[in-house]
Design a protein around this motif. Structure first.
Motif, mmCIF file in Angstrom:
data_model
loop_
_atom_site.group_PDB
_atom_site.id
_atom_site.type_symbol
_atom_site.label_atom_id
_atom_site.label_comp_id
_atom_site.label_asym_id
_atom_site.label_seq_id
_atom_site.Cartn_x
_atom_site.Cartn_y
_atom_site.Cartn_z
ATOM 1 N N LEU A 61 -1.550 -3.712 14.363
ATOM 2 C CA LEU A 61 -1.507 -4.914 13.524
ATOM 3 C C LEU A 61 -0.079 -5.359 13.222
ATOM 4 C CD1 LEU A 61 -4.283 -3.961 10.934
ATOM 5 C CD2 LEU A 61 -4.492 -5.590 12.826
ATOM 6 N N LYS A 62 0.898 -4.635 13.714
ATOM 7 C CA LYS A 62 2.285 -4.920 13.329
ATOM 8 C C LYS A 62 2.880 -6.138 14.019
ATOM 9 C CE LYS A 62 3.221 -0.349 11.558
ATOM 10 N NZ LYS A 62 3.980 0.916 11.614
ATOM 11 N N TRP A 63 2.142 -6.731 14.936
ATOM 12 C CA TRP A 63 2.586 -7.972 15.581
ATOM 13 C C TRP A 63 2.251 -9.194 14.725
ATOM 14 C CZ3 TRP A 63 -1.029 -11.721 16.365
ATOM 15 C CH2 TRP A 63 -2.365 -11.326 16.257
ATOM 16 N N LEU A 64 1.388 -9.025 13.728
ATOM 17 C CA LEU A 64 0.952 -10.181 12.931
ATOM 18 C C LEU A 64 2.139 -10.890 12.295
ATOM 19 C CD1 LEU A 64 -2.246 -8.789 11.148
ATOM 20 C CD2 LEU A 64 -2.155 -10.750 12.703
ATOM 21 N N PRO A 65 2.126 -12.208 12.271
ATOM 22 C CA PRO A 65 3.238 -12.956 11.669
ATOM 23 C C PRO A 65 3.376 -12.659 10.170
ATOM 24 C CG PRO A 65 1.815 -14.408 12.965
ATOM 25 C CD PRO A 65 1.102 -13.102 12.853
ATOM 26 N N GLY A 66 4.604 -12.447 9.742
ATOM 27 C CA GLY A 66 4.865 -12.282 8.318
ATOM 28 C C GLY A 66 4.932 -10.864 7.812
ATOM 29 N N THR A 67 4.898 -9.869 8.697
ATOM 30 C CA THR A 67 4.886 -8.478 8.235
ATOM 31 C C THR A 67 6.167 -8.097 7.490
ATOM 32 O OG1 THR A 67 5.661 -7.754 10.424
ATOM 33 C CG2 THR A 67 3.287 -7.672 10.001
ATOM 34 N N GLY A 68 7.208 -8.892 7.655
ATOM 35 C CA GLY A 68 8.443 -8.631 6.914
ATOM 36 C C GLY A 68 8.285 -8.808 5.411
ATOM 37 N N HIS A 69 7.184 -9.437 4.986
ATOM 38 C CA HIS A 69 6.932 -9.632 3.552
ATOM 39 C C HIS A 69 6.230 -8.436 2.926
ATOM 40 C CE1 HIS A 69 8.177 -13.793 3.876
ATOM 41 N NE2 HIS A 69 7.265 -14.035 4.794
ATOM 42 N N ILE A 70 5.885 -7.423 3.743
ATOM 43 C CA ILE A 70 5.115 -6.279 3.246
ATOM 44 C C ILE A 70 6.027 -5.143 2.803
ATOM 45 C CG2 ILE A 70 3.426 -4.495 3.844
ATOM 46 C CD1 ILE A 70 2.208 -6.403 5.856
ATOM 47 N N SER A 71 5.724 -4.595 1.617
ATOM 48 C CA SER A 71 6.328 -3.341 1.166
ATOM 49 C C SER A 71 5.244 -2.266 1.191
ATOM 50 C CB SER A 71 6.868 -3.465 -0.263
ATOM 51 O OG SER A 71 7.900 -4.414 -0.337
ATOM 52 N N ILE A 72 5.575 -1.103 1.747
ATOM 53 C CA ILE A 72 4.632 0.013 1.816
ATOM 54 C C ILE A 72 4.934 0.966 0.665
ATOM 55 C CG2 ILE A 72 3.701 1.877 3.235
ATOM 56 C CD1 ILE A 72 3.287 -0.883 4.461
ATOM 57 N N MET A 73 4.008 1.072 -0.293
ATOM 58 C CA MET A 73 4.270 1.866 -1.495
ATOM 59 C C MET A 73 4.569 3.323 -1.177
ATOM 60 S SD MET A 73 2.057 2.179 -5.020
ATOM 61 C CE MET A 73 2.710 0.648 -5.683
ATOM 62 N N SER A 74 3.890 3.890 -0.184
ATOM 63 C CA SER A 74 4.106 5.299 0.146
ATOM 64 C C SER A 74 5.488 5.552 0.746
ATOM 65 C CB SER A 74 3.032 5.785 1.125
ATOM 66 O OG SER A 74 3.078 5.048 2.341
ATOM 67 N N LYS A 75 6.153 4.488 1.236
ATOM 68 C CA LYS A 75 7.475 4.628 1.850
ATOM 69 C C LYS A 75 8.579 3.960 1.018
ATOM 70 C CE LYS A 75 7.636 3.806 6.306
ATOM 71 N NZ LYS A 75 7.407 3.099 7.608
ATOM 72 N N GLU A 76 8.209 2.895 0.307
ATOM 73 C CA GLU A 76 9.179 2.131 -0.486
ATOM 74 C C GLU A 76 8.677 2.025 -1.922
ATOM 75 O OE1 GLU A 76 10.600 -1.372 2.291
ATOM 76 O OE2 GLU A 76 8.447 -1.060 2.555
ATOM 77 N N SER A 77 8.492 3.174 -2.524
ATOM 78 C CA SER A 77 7.831 3.241 -3.826
ATOM 79 C C SER A 77 8.531 2.400 -4.891
ATOM 80 C CB SER A 77 7.755 4.697 -4.292
ATOM 81 O OG SER A 77 7.179 4.794 -5.562
ATOM 82 N N LYS A 78 9.835 2.556 -5.013
ATOM 83 C CA LYS A 78 10.574 1.847 -6.061
ATOM 84 C C LYS A 78 10.461 0.335 -5.892
ATOM 85 C CE LYS A 78 14.354 3.733 -7.426
ATOM 86 N NZ LYS A 78 15.765 4.225 -7.533
ATOM 87 N N LYS A 79 10.620 -0.145 -4.669
ATOM 88 C CA LYS A 79 10.539 -1.582 -4.387
ATOM 89 C C LYS A 79 9.148 -2.128 -4.686
ATOM 90 C CE LYS A 79 11.080 -4.912 -0.577
ATOM 91 N NZ LYS A 79 11.380 -5.066 0.875
ATOM 92 N N ALA A 80 8.116 -1.388 -4.256
ATOM 93 C CA ALA A 80 6.747 -1.845 -4.451
ATOM 94 C C ALA A 80 6.370 -1.866 -5.931
ATOM 95 C CB ALA A 80 5.787 -0.950 -3.674
ATOM 96 N N ILE A 81 6.738 -0.806 -6.642
ATOM 97 C CA ILE A 81 6.418 -0.735 -8.073
ATOM 98 C C ILE A 81 7.127 -1.835 -8.843
ATOM 99 C CG2 ILE A 81 6.701 0.664 -10.166
ATOM 100 C CD1 ILE A 81 6.263 3.140 -8.357
ATOM 101 N N MET A 82 8.383 -2.080 -8.517
ATOM 102 C CA MET A 82 9.141 -3.135 -9.191
ATOM 103 C C MET A 82 8.499 -4.503 -8.968
ATOM 104 S SD MET A 82 13.198 -4.098 -8.860
ATOM 105 C CE MET A 82 13.634 -2.433 -9.371
ATOM 106 N N ALA A 83 8.036 -4.729 -7.744
ATOM 107 C CA ALA A 83 7.395 -6.015 -7.439
ATOM 108 C C ALA A 83 6.156 -6.221 -8.306
ATOM 109 C CB ALA A 83 7.029 -6.071 -5.962
ATOM 110 N N ILE A 84 5.333 -5.176 -8.443
ATOM 111 C CA ILE A 84 4.123 -5.291 -9.260
ATOM 112 C C ILE A 84 4.478 -5.477 -10.729
ATOM 113 C CG2 ILE A 84 2.034 -4.090 -10.022
ATOM 114 C CD1 ILE A 84 1.968 -2.706 -7.285
ATOM 115 N N GLU A 85 5.463 -4.718 -11.201
ATOM 116 C CA GLU A 85 5.852 -4.797 -12.614
ATOM 117 C C GLU A 85 6.424 -6.162 -12.981
ATOM 118 O OE1 GLU A 85 8.516 -1.529 -13.157
ATOM 119 O OE2 GLU A 85 6.894 -0.083 -13.558
ATOM 120 N N GLU A 86 7.105 -6.808 -12.038
ATOM 121 C CA GLU A 86 7.731 -8.098 -12.325
ATOM 122 C C GLU A 86 6.812 -9.285 -12.045
ATOM 123 O OE1 GLU A 86 11.351 -8.175 -10.093
ATOM 124 O OE2 GLU A 86 12.374 -6.762 -11.441
ATOM 125 N N ALA A 87 5.649 -9.012 -11.475
ATOM 126 C CA ALA A 87 4.733 -10.100 -11.108
ATOM 127 C C ALA A 87 4.122 -10.744 -12.349
ATOM 128 C CB ALA A 87 3.628 -9.569 -10.205
#
Length: 335
Positions: A61-87
């Protein structure tokens, strides 16, 4: 759904930080619907829109357009958590209970954002401010298209968005072989085709994009691991941890394996058992009138759709299979 769409649109107007979240072990519908909604919102000017996935999604599925907008919580925990907290607006796609979001569940519960659930699975929980649920819909991707339509944003669907929606619908229906009997589904598909979606290219990238190891694993499962039980009109396959290592298994390699036994004449119920650390993941598929979702819910802490569902077991692999086989006589009586 029109009134709910109006509420979503009203809140969107004042929202500045939007996060789209999906479930653990994201599939084609989860990824496709999330990326479609994300890119539409960005196209409208909501540039601070992002996607959070609890864990990694399959390579095919990694060919799908826009995958650069995805943060993976298991790999980028701090970034993903911050995004949810600031939403200030949180879309939750393709799951009906917060525990399906894995480690993100805690942050969903703590979030003060307006929460919007969009899902097509039965019995959605009461954990969102707005719930858009339709079990007749083929997929969450289809529901996302309808939301885009009802909020007057069709002009923001470009080819990238259309591709993601089409891929989501196609993958969640087994290329239109189940959960795809409603005319509305084909109306949406026709609109996507009108927008220039290359359906053959999408099919090839989803279904003709596997590794050599995956193909050899499929052959092994069909030849050595498939057990057919004609008396019960059922069949199953299983995969142990050691067998996964033998074939260098990566997430997504067994996608669709459960469907193969249904091609056998007289078989109407199929299961696939995958041993993981600490539990067994189970996929169920059925045809005709047997309710695979009810079977999963009553026996394996699962659920899903009538002809496509899943569950889990804390028993060992063989004990789980034995339990499955022991249930089949009652299945025959009630089918």
């Amino acid at each position: 759904m029109t009134d709910l769409a109006d509420k979503v649109e009203s809140i969107l107007k004042s929202s500045k930080n939007i996060v789209i979240l999906s479930h653990v072990n994201p599939d084609g519908d989860a990824v496709g619907s999330s990326l479609a909604l994300c890119q539409v919102l960005i196209n409208t000017g909501k540039i601070n829109t992002s996607v959070v996935m609890p864990n990694e999604y399959p390579d095919f599925l990694k060919w799908l357009p826009g995958t650069g907008h995805i943060s993976i919580m298991s790999k980028e925990s701090k970034k993903a958590i911050m995004a949810i907290e600031e939403a200030d607006m949180l879309f939750m796609l393709d799951f009906n209970s917060p525990d399906r979001a894995g480690e993100a569940q805690t942050h969903i519960n703590a979030s003060k954002a307006c929460k919007v659930l969009i899902d097509h699975h039965p019995d959605p929980g009461h954990f969102a401010d707005i719930t858009i649920s339709d079990t007749r819909s083929s997929s969450t991707a289809e529901l996302v298209y309808r939301l885009i339509e009802m909020t007057g944003k069709l002009k923001y669907i470009d080819n990238n968005v259309a591709t993601c929606i089409y891929a989501g619908i196609m993958s969640d229906t087994g290329s239109f072989s189940y959960n795809s009997s409603e005319p509305e589904t084909y109306r949406v598909l026709s609109e996507l085709l009108r927008l220039g979606v290359d359906k053959d290219k999408i099919f090839s990238r989803v279904y003709d994009n596997f590794s050599e190891n995956r193909m050899r694993l499929l052959g092994f499962c069909l030849d050595k691991k498939m057990v057919v039980l004609p008396k019960f009109r059922a069949a199953y396959m299983s995969l142990s941890l050691s067998e996964k290592r033998m074939y260098k298994y990566v997430r997504g390699d067994a996608e669709g394996f459960v469907n193969y036994p249904l091609s056998i004449k007289g078989i109407s119920f199929a299961a696939f058992f995958m041993e993981n650390d600490g539990h067994v993941k189970i996929s169920f598929r059925s045809k005709d009138h047997f309710d695979a979702s009810k079977f999963a819910l009553e026996n394996f802490n699962g659920g899903g759709h009538k002809n496509a569902s899943g569950g889990e077991s804390e028993l060992g692999l063989q004990d789980t299979i034995n339990k499955f086989i022991s249930l089949l006589p009652s299945y025959i009586k009630t089918e």
